[in-house]
Write an enzyme that holds these catalytic residues in place. Structure first.
Site, short mmCIF file in Angstrom:
data_model
loop_
_atom_site.label_atom_id
_atom_site.label_comp_id
_atom_site.label_asym_id
_atom_site.label_seq_id
_atom_site.Cartn_x
_atom_site.Cartn_y
_atom_site.Cartn_z
N HIS A 86 0.95 -1.37 -0.13
CA HIS A 86 -0.05 -0.12 0.07
C HIS A 86 0.83 1.35 0.05
O HIS A 86 0.68 2.38 -0.45
CB HIS A 86 -0.95 -0.11 1.36
N HIS A 115 5.40 6.69 6.72
CA HIS A 115 4.96 6.04 5.29
C HIS A 115 4.51 7.46 4.48
O HIS A 115 4.61 8.45 5.05
CB HIS A 115 3.90 5.16 5.42
N HIS A 117 2.24 9.11 1.03
CA HIS A 117 1.02 8.78 0.25
C HIS A 117 1.46 9.62 -0.93
O HIS A 117 1.82 10.81 -0.85
CB HIS A 117 -0.27 9.38 0.94
N HIS A 140 3.44 10.69 6.59
CA HIS A 140 2.96 10.53 7.88
C HIS A 140 3.78 9.94 8.97
O HIS A 140 4.22 8.73 8.76
CB HIS A 140 1.58 9.61 7.52
N THR A 222 -6.12 6.90 7.85
CA THR A 222 -6.74 6.92 6.43
C THR A 222 -6.59 5.65 5.64
O THR A 222 -6.96 5.84 4.44
CB THR A 222 -5.92 8.29 5.65
N THR A 223 -6.45 4.74 6.17
CA THR A 223 -6.64 3.21 5.53
C THR A 223 -7.62 2.67 6.71
O THR A 223 -7.48 2.88 7.68
CB THR A 223 -5.21 2.79 5.53
#
Ligand SMILES: [Zn+2]
Length: 333
Positions: A86, A115, A117, A140, A222-223
């Site tokens: 992801h 991580h 995005h 993040h 957000t996941t």
């Protein structure tokens, strides 16, 4: 017994996908995309979800206590970079982990993982937006409240996590502190690939200079499972990266091909208020010497100018200046 333990471990991983390197059954397109997360993960349809659009005309300006970034300028060994299908996760093996306290936070929050995005191209990719502006990428840094002992326990509490979010914008020049990350990316393009960074890694080096201006609000992961347990801190000053440095992230692969985008669309803000922290010691710049420059306060290694340590000492003078300023404004009106 071993099977039971492994099963338990896998189940534990599934509970908090964004916190682990497990491979979960959600995606960013079609039937597994964000529009369908709520069917399987009830909280994804909640009322206090992230990301959001931050309308700067609607924020509430505040002057929160200084944030302390503990261990951010340490050289950290044993930093792992993992493709979890992801995103790319950066995790720290050795204790003690960096931590944050202060600002809107009560108590200490311990580093869990960081991580990224990103989007298909440089015009989009960030999760939160500012005045509906997207940035090409967002970092993040996830921390869990020390009181709850582990990220898995922390996600069961409304103040369990804080995420420091940093936006990126394009620059013509390479950002040298990102060389080690982009080099590692080249070795984790395949799903579940993981490497240890060649060189010691410092959190501070990859962050923007200004860590005093930020937006903060209550939201969610957000996941999936989209747990509403996150105190978000979105720093206003973006990090500047070259196009090729961002492009390197788009080379990562999931089980279904390249991870071209992994940002969730913005969610309704509902009844929430976004606070905007400004630097309340701005007036004091260059006024005071560093009485005791604590290594745990913000910008320990780079902040040689623009002192802020006189903030408390000079709070009363700031108050007086503010009152006089307001009075003058009122009279002129
Ligand atoms: Zn994230």
């Amino acid at each position: 017994m071993q099977i039971i333990i492994s099963t338990f471990f896998v189940l534990a991983l599934m509970q908090a996908p964004e916190l682990t390197s497990g491979d979960q059954d959600f995606g960013y397109d079609g039937v597994s995309g964000p529009l369908h997360w709520g069917e399987r993960y009830r909280e994804c349809a909640g009322k206090h979800q992230s990301p959001i659009n931050i309308n700067v005309l609607r924020v509430k300006q505040v002057s929160l206590p200084d944030i302390q970034f503990v261990g951010f300028d340490d050289s950290i060994d044993g930093v792992h970079v993992t493709n979890n299908g992801h995103t790319v996760l950066i995790e720290v093996e050795n204790e003690p982990h960096p931590r944050v306290r202060g600002g809107p936070l009560e108590g200490d929050y311990v580093f869990s993982q960081m991580h990224f995005h990103w989007g298909d191209n440089d015009t989009l990719g960030s999760e939160d937006k500012i005045n509906h502006r997207s940035f090409p990428m967002e970092l993040h840094m996830v921390f869990f409240k020390e009181e709850y002992k582990s990220p898995q326990e922390a996600v069961k509490h409304p103040d369990g996590l804080t995420v420091l979010a940093f936006f990126y914008e394009l620059d013509r020049h390479y950002h040298p502190a990102y060389d080690d990350i982009t080099a590692a990316l080249g070795n984790v393009t395949e799903l579940h690939a993981s490497v240890t960074m060649d060189h010691p890694f410092s959190f501070l080096n990859i962050l923007p200079y200004d860590l005093r201006r930020y937006f903060t609000y209550r939201g969610s992961l957000t996941t999936p499972p989209c747990s509403e347990v996150v105190i978000w801190l979105d720093f206003e000053q973006p990090v500047r990266l070259a196009h090729d440095q961002i492009e390197a992230f788009r080379e990562l692969r999931s089980a279904h091909g390249k991870i071209k985008h992994n940002f969730r669309p913005i969610q309704p803000i509902g009844d929430r208020v976004v606070f905007y922290n400004i630097d309340n010691s701005y007036f004091n710049y260059n006024e005071v010497d560093d009485p005791d420059d604590d290594v745990t306060t913000q910008r320990p290694s780079r902040r040689k100018h623009g002192r802020h340590n006189g903030a408390i000492k000079n709070k009363s003078s700031v108050a007086i200046i503010s009152v006089v300023f307001l009075a003058v404004c009122y009279l002129l009106k």
